[in-house]
Design an enzyme around this catalytic site. Sequence first.
Site, PDB file in Angstrom:
ATOM      1  N   HIS A 102      -7.148  -0.138  -2.207  1.00  0.00           N
ATOM      2  CA  HIS A 102      -6.476  -1.309  -2.758  1.00  0.00           C
ATOM      3  C   HIS A 102      -4.960  -1.106  -2.740  1.00  0.00           C
ATOM      4  O   HIS A 102      -4.465   0.013  -2.890  1.00  0.00           O
ATOM      5  CB  HIS A 102      -6.936  -1.560  -4.196  1.00  0.00           C
ATOM      6  CG  HIS A 102      -8.350  -2.036  -4.285  1.00  0.00           C
ATOM      7  ND1 HIS A 102      -8.739  -3.296  -3.857  1.00  0.00           N
ATOM      8  CD2 HIS A 102      -9.469  -1.433  -4.740  1.00  0.00           C
ATOM      9  CE1 HIS A 102     -10.043  -3.449  -4.053  1.00  0.00           C
ATOM     10  NE2 HIS A 102     -10.510  -2.336  -4.579  1.00  0.00           N
TER      11      HIS A 102
ATOM     12  N   LYS B  16      -2.599  -4.039 -10.313  1.00  0.00           N
ATOM     13  CA  LYS B  16      -1.428  -3.705  -9.522  1.00  0.00           C
ATOM     14  C   LYS B  16      -0.188  -3.690 -10.409  1.00  0.00           C
ATOM     15  O   LYS B  16      -0.181  -4.269 -11.501  1.00  0.00           O
ATOM     16  CB  LYS B  16      -1.239  -4.701  -8.375  1.00  0.00           C
ATOM     17  CG  LYS B  16      -2.460  -4.818  -7.468  1.00  0.00           C
ATOM     18  CD  LYS B  16      -2.208  -5.756  -6.327  1.00  0.00           C
ATOM     19  CE  LYS B  16      -3.495  -6.135  -5.610  1.00  0.00           C
ATOM     20  NZ  LYS B  16      -4.323  -5.004  -5.211  1.00  0.00           N
TER      21      LYS B  16
ATOM     22  N   TYR C 213       0.862  -1.180   0.000  1.00  0.00           N
ATOM     23  CA  TYR C 213       0.000   0.000   0.000  1.00  0.00           C
ATOM     24  C   TYR C 213       0.902   1.235   0.000  1.00  0.00           C
ATOM     25  O   TYR C 213       1.706   1.422   0.916  1.00  0.00           O
ATOM     26  CB  TYR C 213      -0.912  -0.004   1.229  1.00  0.00           C
ATOM     27  CG  TYR C 213      -1.818  -1.200   1.308  1.00  0.00           C
ATOM     28  CD1 TYR C 213      -3.100  -1.164   0.786  1.00  0.00           C
ATOM     29  CD2 TYR C 213      -1.370  -2.390   1.899  1.00  0.00           C
ATOM     30  CE1 TYR C 213      -3.934  -2.281   0.850  1.00  0.00           C
ATOM     31  CE2 TYR C 213      -2.193  -3.497   1.968  1.00  0.00           C
ATOM     32  CZ  TYR C 213      -3.475  -3.442   1.439  1.00  0.00           C
ATOM     33  OH  TYR C 213      -4.292  -4.540   1.499  1.00  0.00           O
TER      34      TYR C 213
END
Length: 349
Positions: A295, A326, A284
């Site tokens: 997210h 990601k 994060y």
Amino acid sequence: MSSPGAFSNMDATLHDDVVRVGDDARQRFYDSRGYGRPLDGNRLELAPVEAAHLLSRGDLDDIDGMEFREFLAETGAALAFVVYKDLRDRGFYLSPAREEWPGVSDADGIDFVVYPRGKGPTDGDVEYRIRVIGERERVAAASLGDVVLAVVDEDGDLTYFDTDDDPDVGGTDDYIPPEGLDADLLSDRVVCYESPDEVYENGFYGQRLFGRNAEEGPLQLSLIEGAYLARRGVIDVDDEEVVALARDVEGDRFDRRLKTYAALRDAGSVPKSGFKFGADFRVYTDFETVSSLSHSADLVRVVTPDHAFFPRDLSLDVRLAGGVRKRMVFALTDANDGIDWLSVARLTP
């Protein structure tokens, strides 16, 4: 059969690893379409892959009596040809990476220099630096970064991976936990029984022992978190005992992961287990509290500095990261020196 306007047999000849073309080759191929390197007069020097492309188009009739099929076999240019033709078809001009050729500033470890659409070798701008490999070739992680990896699979399909050796791994977390918290070292984790709520809520250290929905109670820490916090005096367990246990459980890989975890934490990011994604950490980078958790931004896999990727494994990692929105980041470290960061992402030129 020759196409209209194709050069005759005598105009194109193979010399070592270059093809030289006479007549008005410079005007027809270099000036108008960015092929090759100009020689004296109107002559032109082509790399084998460029000559193969011109043969495939019918712009050259043959080279020393060799037509397209024979020329590919003679020069071994088939793999590079697949990539070269694809990028040409996408509207790019590109040059084989030869240091003495115009537009190529650094040819080390690359096969092509690709110019922005509408520009060519003499404009001084570079869009991509391309390295070509087949799907069964291993590629050293340390050789990537500031290069686009073009992988040709067994069907001849292409996948492009953009690699960056200077990704930003920093975050926004600035929480400093208290010191001297009572904790026990167990079989594969550390349990902190009197942890203030802020350690979890504001620092996202550990997980509630009584479950995700519990608002209080003991905090279970991974061995990575336990070693990190013990070394900083946050928990009252011996950091050497935590590390020794972790090495028994995980081997020397633990030291590389701890080095990476500490670097991410110290940079303001919040790393947590990446097990669900097949990675070492999910990270994060924009963190305030667990209650407002968004997210994770990155998946991080820790590898040794001499690690070499199989393209299939690299593709799996990048595909999974992209599928969950990601970024895929690799941390190259042996735990004794620094960390070289490498991010890899799919690219559509």
